[in-house]
Design a protein around this motif. Structure first.
Motif, PDB file in Angstrom:
ATOM      1  N   ALA A   1      16.087  -5.740   9.994  1.00 28.31           N
ATOM      2  CA  ALA A   1      16.253  -4.709  11.021  1.00 28.31           C
ATOM      3  C   ALA A   1      15.542  -3.423  10.607  1.00 28.31           C
ATOM      4  O   ALA A   1      14.792  -2.826  11.385  1.00 28.31           O
ATOM      5  N   HIS A   2      15.772  -3.019   9.370  1.00 28.92           N
ATOM      6  CA  HIS A   2      15.185  -1.764   8.888  1.00 28.92           C
ATOM      7  C   HIS A   2      13.659  -1.785   9.065  1.00 28.92           C
ATOM      8  O   HIS A   2      13.082  -0.853   9.624  1.00 28.92           O
ATOM      9  N   GLU A   3      13.032  -2.843   8.579  1.00 30.65           N
ATOM     10  CA  GLU A   3      11.561  -2.889   8.660  1.00 30.65           C
ATOM     11  C   GLU A   3      11.110  -2.967  10.118  1.00 30.65           C
ATOM     12  O   GLU A   3      10.122  -2.340  10.508  1.00 30.65           O
ATOM     13  N   TYR A   4      11.841  -3.736  10.912  1.00 29.72           N
ATOM     14  CA  TYR A   4      11.463  -3.814  12.323  1.00 29.72           C
ATOM     15  C   TYR A   4      11.583  -2.431  12.988  1.00 29.72           C
ATOM     16  O   TYR A   4      10.686  -2.003  13.731  1.00 29.72           O
ATOM     17  N   PHE A   5      12.671  -1.736  12.711  1.00 32.05           N
ATOM     18  CA  PHE A   5      12.874  -0.419  13.354  1.00 32.05           C
ATOM     19  C   PHE A   5      11.779   0.577  12.974  1.00 32.05           C
ATOM     20  O   PHE A   5      11.459   1.490  13.732  1.00 32.05           O
ATOM     21  N   HIS A   6      11.208   0.384  11.768  1.00 28.35           N
ATOM     22  CA  HIS A   6      10.111   1.271  11.367  1.00 28.35           C
ATOM     23  C   HIS A   6       8.940   1.207  12.357  1.00 28.35           C
ATOM     24  O   HIS A   6       8.108   2.118  12.378  1.00 28.35           O
ATOM     25  N   ASN A   7       8.852   0.137  13.138  1.00 27.79           N
ATOM     26  CA  ASN A   7       7.703   0.071  14.039  1.00 27.79           C
ATOM     27  C   ASN A   7       7.624   1.321  14.915  1.00 27.79           C
ATOM     28  O   ASN A   7       6.532   1.800  15.222  1.00 27.79           O
TER      29      ASN A   7
ATOM     30  N   VAL B   1      16.525  10.528  -0.490  1.00 23.57           N
ATOM     31  CA  VAL B   1      15.635  10.458   0.681  1.00 23.57           C
ATOM     32  C   VAL B   1      16.164   9.438   1.698  1.00 23.57           C
ATOM     33  O   VAL B   1      16.162   9.694   2.903  1.00 23.57           O
ATOM     34  N   TYR B   2      16.642   8.312   1.206  1.00 25.27           N
ATOM     35  CA  TYR B   2      17.090   7.246   2.109  1.00 25.27           C
ATOM     36  C   TYR B   2      18.512   7.480   2.611  1.00 25.27           C
ATOM     37  O   TYR B   2      18.751   7.614   3.806  1.00 25.27           O
ATOM     38  N   GLU B   3      19.463   7.479   1.684  1.00 32.47           N
ATOM     39  CA  GLU B   3      20.874   7.453   2.098  1.00 32.47           C
ATOM     40  C   GLU B   3      21.370   8.830   2.523  1.00 32.47           C
ATOM     41  O   GLU B   3      22.007   8.980   3.548  1.00 32.47           O
TER      42      GLU B   3
ATOM     43  N   ASN C   1       7.941  -5.115  -5.607  1.00 36.52           N
ATOM     44  CA  ASN C   1       8.637  -4.031  -6.309  1.00 36.52           C
ATOM     45  C   ASN C   1       9.899  -3.555  -5.611  1.00 36.52           C
ATOM     46  O   ASN C   1      10.761  -2.970  -6.239  1.00 36.52           O
ATOM     47  N   MET C   2       9.985  -3.732  -4.298  1.00 34.14           N
ATOM     48  CA  MET C   2      11.239  -3.330  -3.643  1.00 34.14           C
ATOM     49  C   MET C   2      11.668  -4.394  -2.644  1.00 34.14           C
ATOM     50  O   MET C   2      11.348  -5.563  -2.816  1.00 34.14           O
ATOM     51  N   GLY C   3      12.412  -3.990  -1.611  1.00 37.14           N
ATOM     52  CA  GLY C   3      12.962  -4.977  -0.674  1.00 37.14           C
ATOM     53  C   GLY C   3      11.934  -5.533   0.294  1.00 37.14           C
ATOM     54  O   GLY C   3      11.782  -6.743   0.439  1.00 37.14           O
ATOM     55  N   ALA C   4      11.208  -4.640   0.958  1.00 38.97           N
ATOM     56  CA  ALA C   4      10.277  -5.094   1.975  1.00 38.97           C
ATOM     57  C   ALA C   4       9.411  -3.923   2.420  1.00 38.97           C
ATOM     58  O   ALA C   4       9.664  -2.781   2.032  1.00 38.97           O
ATOM     59  N   MET C   5       8.396  -4.234   3.233  1.00 38.06           N
ATOM     60  CA  MET C   5       7.455  -3.202   3.663  1.00 38.06           C
ATOM     61  C   MET C   5       7.074  -3.412   5.121  1.00 38.06           C
ATOM     62  O   MET C   5       6.730  -4.514   5.543  1.00 38.06           O
ATOM     63  N   GLU C   6       7.074  -2.296   5.845  1.00 40.35           N
ATOM     64  CA  GLU C   6       6.960  -2.341   7.313  1.00 40.35           C
ATOM     65  C   GLU C   6       5.528  -2.334   7.850  1.00 40.35           C
ATOM     66  O   GLU C   6       5.297  -1.862   8.972  1.00 40.35           O
ATOM     67  N   ASN C   7       4.549  -2.849   7.126  1.00 38.30           N
ATOM     68  CA  ASN C   7       3.154  -2.866   7.605  1.00 38.30           C
ATOM     69  C   ASN C   7       3.085  -3.277   9.072  1.00 38.30           C
ATOM     70  O   ASN C   7       3.753  -4.208   9.491  1.00 38.30           O
TER      71      ASN C   7
ATOM     72  N   PHE D   1      10.082   9.014  -5.572  1.00 37.57           N
ATOM     73  CA  PHE D   1      10.893   9.695  -4.555  1.00 37.57           C
ATOM     74  C   PHE D   1      11.369   8.772  -3.447  1.00 37.57           C
ATOM     75  O   PHE D   1      11.830   9.235  -2.414  1.00 37.57           O
ATOM     76  N   TYR D   2      11.262   7.492  -3.693  1.00 36.45           N
ATOM     77  CA  TYR D   2      11.894   6.528  -2.786  1.00 36.45           C
ATOM     78  C   TYR D   2      13.327   6.381  -3.275  1.00 36.45           C
ATOM     79  O   TYR D   2      13.705   5.385  -3.883  1.00 36.45           O
ATOM     80  N   THR D   3      14.088   7.431  -3.037  1.00 36.36           N
ATOM     81  CA  THR D   3      15.372   7.587  -3.722  1.00 36.36           C
ATOM     82  C   THR D   3      16.546   7.453  -2.763  1.00 36.36           C
ATOM     83  O   THR D   3      16.394   7.481  -1.538  1.00 36.36           O
TER      84      THR D   3
ATOM     85  N   CYS E   1       0.794  -1.228   0.000  1.00 33.04           N
ATOM     86  CA  CYS E   1       0.000   0.000   0.000  1.00 33.04           C
ATOM     87  C   CYS E   1       0.828   1.280   0.000  1.00 33.04           C
ATOM     88  O   CYS E   1       0.344   2.317  -0.457  1.00 33.04           O
ATOM     89  N   GLU E   2       2.037   1.266   0.544  1.00 31.72           N
ATOM     90  CA  GLU E   2       2.827   2.489   0.491  1.00 31.72           C
ATOM     91  C   GLU E   2       3.284   2.717  -0.947  1.00 31.72           C
ATOM     92  O   GLU E   2       3.755   1.781  -1.581  1.00 31.72           O
ATOM     93  N   ALA E   3       3.191   3.935  -1.434  1.00 30.95           N
ATOM     94  CA  ALA E   3       2.674   5.092  -0.757  1.00 30.95           C
ATOM     95  C   ALA E   3       1.158   5.234  -0.953  1.00 30.95           C
ATOM     96  O   ALA E   3       0.412   5.500  -0.004  1.00 30.95           O
TER      97      ALA E   3
ATOM     98  N   LEU F   1      11.754  11.635   6.894  1.00 33.12           N
ATOM     99  CA  LEU F   1      11.562  11.591   8.351  1.00 33.12           C
ATOM    100  C   LEU F   1      11.622  10.151   8.834  1.00 33.12           C
ATOM    101  O   LEU F   1      12.281   9.841   9.833  1.00 33.12           O
ATOM    102  N   LYS F   2      10.928   9.275   8.115  1.00 31.64           N
ATOM    103  CA  LYS F   2      10.978   7.870   8.545  1.00 31.64           C
ATOM    104  C   LYS F   2      12.088   7.100   7.846  1.00 31.64           C
ATOM    105  O   LYS F   2      12.711   6.237   8.460  1.00 31.64           O
ATOM    106  N   GLU F   3      12.356   7.392   6.567  1.00 34.92           N
ATOM    107  CA  GLU F   3      13.331   6.576   5.841  1.00 34.92           C
ATOM    108  C   GLU F   3      14.774   6.938   6.178  1.00 34.92           C
ATOM    109  O   GLU F   3      15.605   6.065   6.414  1.00 34.92           O
ATOM    110  N   GLY F   4      15.079   8.234   6.195  1.00 29.30           N
ATOM    111  CA  GLY F   4      16.454   8.624   6.532  1.00 29.30           C
ATOM    112  C   GLY F   4      16.808   8.168   7.944  1.00 29.30           C
ATOM    113  O   GLY F   4      17.867   7.592   8.191  1.00 29.30           O
TER     114      GLY F   4
HETATM  115  N1  B3K Z   1       8.670   1.795   3.196  1.00 32.63           N
HETATM  116  C1  B3K Z   1       8.934   0.818   2.174  1.00 32.63           C
HETATM  117  C2  B3K Z   1       9.051   1.393   0.810  1.00 32.63           C
HETATM  118  C3  B3K Z   1       7.786   1.540   0.097  1.00 32.63           C
HETATM  119  C4  B3K Z   1       8.017   1.937  -1.347  1.00 32.63           C
HETATM  120  C5  B3K Z   1       6.770   2.217  -2.046  1.00 32.63           C
HETATM  121  N2  B3K Z   1       6.939   2.506  -3.444  1.00 32.63           N
HETATM  122  C6  B3K Z   1      10.161   0.038   2.447  1.00 32.63           C
HETATM  123  C7  B3K Z   1      11.108   0.634   3.407  1.00 32.63           C
HETATM  124  O1  B3K Z   1      11.740   1.633   3.167  1.00 32.63           O
HETATM  125  O2  B3K Z   1      11.217   0.126   4.483  1.00 32.63           O
END
Ligand code: B3K
Ligand code: ZN
Length: 888
Positions: free
Chosen positions: A302-308, A386-388, A265-271, A381-383, A126-128, A324-327
């Protein structure tokens, strides 16, 4: 796909939502040829937006509306307005319930956004803005609601039914169906919603939190992968403990689940409570996954877990605040990986990646600030910025405040904003308030794009015993932001001064009463600023930007002897590596110039001597030796060129590698054999010392193969045939694939494909190794591989493994002077655009960098971008990247 021109959305236009959703009750009826989604939303007027009842505009895309009820009353078609993106209703009171039923088609959803099917199972992303493809909703992160979700499906095909939160109840429905109801008590935005239905097995474990609560941990996978989950489970438990110890953050639900899916589409998602992962980011065991893959799994879990906490409990107000959340979360996962493995090596890898790829993005047409001002399609913009770069910005706050001050700031941030959707400014404010500091100027890092340059010069006054360093900072022009208009950044520079023996000189700045340490951080805050050190008895050699304390392009006029000296004596491990990189860059640039002038190539023997010294030093961390032996990559050499000469860069680097291989072959062979022997006699362990040993072994082998020695060939074949792990086997395959030994290469490729034909992730490696081979004929090999039965464009991992590896890593072939590589990529982007816009837009990145190349290549690359633009109905994703790339 829409036909009208996509619209630009601006941060300055942000307004709080007109309505809020307090409760969301969802029922999913899943069938083979369609699914039904019933939503009951408990809503109210947002008091922040004042009185009155404006129309309620819900987001929705690709939904077939079956019914709408407002306050329990059925609405007729004339009572609401439908567009391809929205459903508009007129509420009649400040609080009300809204019921909708829609029909959707997950079974034909190829964009992998919203609810879709992967290898027969239902899953979501679902993100974004994917939730609007599931039901009509206020699909924006500042609308936070509790969710109750019931999933109903065929019992035999989908025995496992999952959603966020805790399982409340389950039961049969008719003869062959069943249902399960999940309840998530934490308010969350819709982008954190998840649903899974499939025939899955799970590994289970428990974690006892710091307040002694027992949490059930489950990792769900397809039955054949049940033996590949242990590493992810171990990583999860380590992450949970680490977040308690380092950030004081405890997990909140009674259960935490991870589900592995093949098409993602990417690595993982922190639902919330139900992370959905690309199977490549979960599955790992020695026989099928490399050391790098093990480390990637650990980092992503770790990354997805830390998003909690950094993302879910405290979320983003709007998508401009994504960093704010990704960096912050990348910063957190980097700290975790540094603690689990070698911290210096982790920093080296992160910085090499940032300098190669993020710096290139920051210098290209898609350059944007860490907090962008505008976008057309948020998925673009999941770039890396924004991340690194976002993580580097948080890291600089950490450097400025120190570990303790930073922790005070993060504690305040989490306490103050728990349950809220906030902004980057709120994050910085918490850091300021907890430490009594003013970070106003520092915040320019969030709004000004482009990589700053920091030019440093020195002057030494022997009679006064003073040593001055003058820093001049400047920022480049980026789209919409002229360089001259940019104001000075706050640049924390960690530094030390070395005397002639390589000892660190105590550091005292003019005006200070006493020296404070041998390594310290100074803040460069002005366009030009001089720092003078006193009591400096001899001309020192500066070690600047230790640990890469700021994401800038620093220059200092080091000569090669000075760089060799720093390589040996700098007390900062990162800077020892960086001195080696700078030396290599100087030597390679000299070779590039020789190649361009048609002169014979002559390698500066100082590089040989320096790397020989590193190789001979058995006291050094072997992972560090492996990193130091790695020459800067071609992509990095392109990034730092004014006009990149791909052929000269490739020729120079290959020449240097061969020279080093021949010159250092005895030492390389010795270290190879020692480590290979250990690999043969000890069982595989996924731990940092073992990673280090294999890293050195494998880089030694790849150099040695360049000597074409028969004993090396035999060793490579033996390693390929007998290794008990994928790290050794894949390296052996890669060196054979890149070698001139055609028979051995063909045999190894065939054996590998036969052994691993049933393992999609291993076949991805097989595709990548071949796509990355820089031998002539690369494009034809890739085209042939696209016909292989294991390949499909529909699976993002396959696209990345073959197309991404070719265009991103096989630069000499991709940039073939006849433009064939560009044409090939453009054709694929046009095809991908038709069914998976996010992947299409990502694959486009190499073409956007056209300004870096000679005029002939520029013209060819632009022509392909034009062709994509004219190719028909473009998704907003591809439209945005193509139009920005072609803008003046
Ligand atoms: N928050 C998701 C990325 C979602 C990308 C959506 N197009 C993964 C992550 O950064 O943990
Ligand atoms: Zn993330």
């Amino acid at each position: 796909m829409r036909t009208e021109q996509p619209k630009m959305i601006y941060l300055k236009d942000y307004q709080a939502p007109e309505y809020l959703i307090d409760e969301t009750h969802l029922t999913f009826e899943l069938f083979d040829d369609h699914s039904l989604v019933h939503a009951q939303l408990v809503m109210r007027r947002n008091p922040e937006r004042g009185a009155g009842l404006p129309p309620l505009v819900l987001d929705g895309q690709l939904l077939e509306l079956l019914s709408v009820k407002l306050a329990d009353v059925d609405l007729a078609p004339g009572d609401y307005q439908l567009t391809p993106d929205s459903l508009t209703i007129q509420p009649e009171s400040a609080t009300f319930t809204l019921d909708t039923s829609v029909k959707i088609h997950p079974e034909t959803n190829t964009a992998l956004e919203g609810l879709y099917k992967s290898s027969g199972m239902f899953c979501t992303q679902c993100e974004a803005e994917g939730f609007r493809k599931i039901t009509y909703y206020l699909d924006r992160p500042d609308v936070m609601s509790t969710f109750t979700t019931t999933v109903i499906a065929n019992k035999q095909a989908f025995p496992i039914l999952l959603s966020n939160g805790n399982l409340i109840d389950l039961g049969p429905e008719g003869d062959d169906r069943h249902w399960a109801t999940w309840e998530d008590p934490f308010k969350k935005p819709a982008y954190l919603f998840a649903l899974v239905a499939g025939d899955l097995w799970c590994v289970e474990d428990t974690f006892v939190t710091m307040s002694q609560r027992k949490v059930t941990l489950r990792i769900f996978v397809e039955p054949e992968n049940i033996d590949k989950c242990q590493h992810a489970m171990d990583s999860l438990k380590k992450s949970m403990r680490w977040d308690e110890e380092v950030y004081g953050r405890e997990y909140d639900l009674d259960i935490f689940m991870i589900v592995a899916v093949n098409d993602f589409n990417m690595g993982a998602m922190e639902n919330k409570g139900l992370n959905i992962f690309n199977s490549s980011a979960v599955l790992a065991r020695a026989e099928t996954a490399t050391d790098a893959a093990h480390q990637r799994v650990e980092a992503i879990v770790a990354h997805e877990y830390f998003h909690n906490w950094s993302g879910n409990r405290v979320t983003c107000r709007d998508w401009f605040q994504l960093s704010l959340k990704e960096g912050f979360t990348v910063f957190r996962d980097s700290g975790f990986s540094a603690d689990m493995n070698s911290a210096t090596v982790k920093r080296i890898q992160d910085v090499a990646y940032l300098r190669t790829h993020q710096f290139a993005e920051d210098a290209g047409p898609m350059a944007h600030a860490v907090r962008p001002d505008s976008f057309i399609e948020i998925s673009n913009f999941y770039t890396l910025t924004v991340y690194e770069k976002g993580s580097e910005v948080v890291g600089m706050i950490h450097t400025l405040l120190g570990a303790e001050g930073f922790r005070k700031g993060s504690d305040l941030y989490f306490e103050r904003h728990d349950g809220q959707a906030v902004t980057c400014d709120d994050f910085v404010k918490a850091m300021e308030d907890a430490n009594g500091v003013d970070l106003t100027q520092f915040k320019r890092w969030y709004s000004q794009a482009g990589t700053p340059r920091l030019a440093v010069t020195e002057s030494y006054d022997a009679s006064a015993k003073t040593y001055s360093l003058t820093f001049r900072q400047s920022a480049p022009t980026t789209p919409g932001q002229p360089g001259e208009a940019k104001k000075p950044f706050v640049i924390p520079v960690s530094l030390g001064l070395l005397d002639k023996q390589g000892n660190e000189i105590p550091l005292r700045l003019q005006g200070e009463t006493a020296a404070s340490g041998h390594s310290r951080v100074i803040s460069v805050t002005e366009a030009e600023q001089t720092f003078t050190f006193v009591d400096v008895a001899e001309q020192p050699l500066p070690s600047l930007l230790r640990g890469f304390s700021a994401p800038v392009k620093l220059s200092f006029p080091y000569n090669r002897d000075q760089l060799m000296f720093l390589m040996q004596h700098d007390s900062d491990g990162f800077n020892r590596w960086d001195a080696g990189q700078q030396l290599s860059v100087q030597v390679l640039q000299e070779l590039i110039a020789q190649h361009q002038k048609g002169e014979p190539l002559v390698l500066d023997q100082r590089l040989m001597t320096a790397l020989g010294t590193v190789l001979a030093d058995e006291s050094l961390d072997q992972a560090m030796v492996a990193e130091m032996l790695s020459l800067p990559g071609e992509a990095y050499l392109i990034e730092i060129s004014e006009v990149a000469d791909v052929d000269a860069i490739h020729a120079a680097r290959e020449f240097a590698r061969k020279q080093l291989a021949n010159g250092l072959s005895d030492a390389l062979w010795k270290r190879y054999q020692t480590n290979r022997e250990l690999s043969k006699t000890t069982a595989y362990v996924a731990e940092s010392e073992h990673f280090a040993r294999r890293a050195l072994q494998n880089i030694a082998l790849s150099y040695l193969m360049l000597t074409k020695r028969q004993d090396v060939l035999a060793a490579a074949i033996d390693q390929f045939d007998t290794a008990d792990n994928m790290t050794e086997r894949l390296t052996a395959l890669a060196v054979l694939v890149n070698s001139p030994f055609e028979d051995e290469k063909a045999k190894a490729l065939a054996v590998f494909a036969e052994n691993f034909k049933d393992n999609a992730l291993v076949m991805d490696q097989w595709f990548s190794v071949q796509a990355g081979s820089t031998l002539p004929g690369g494009l034809d090999r890739v085209k042939a591989l696209m016909q292989h039965s294991a390949f499909t464009l529909k699976n993002p991992n396959k696209v990345r493994a073959l197309i991404g590896a070719f265009a991103g890593q096989n630069l000499i072939n991709f940039h073939a002077a006849d433009g064939s590589g560009y044409r090939f990529l453009a054709d694929l982007v046009i095809e991908l655009n038709g069914f998976n816009p996010q992947i299409a837009s990502r694959q486009l990145a190499p073409l956007t960098r056209w300004r870096k190349y000679d005029s002939a290549r520029q013209a060819l690359m632009k022509a392909e971008l034009e062709r994509i633009r004219a190719s028909g109905e473009l998704s907003p994703d591809v439209y945005e990247v193509v139009s920005k790339s072609l803008a003046d």
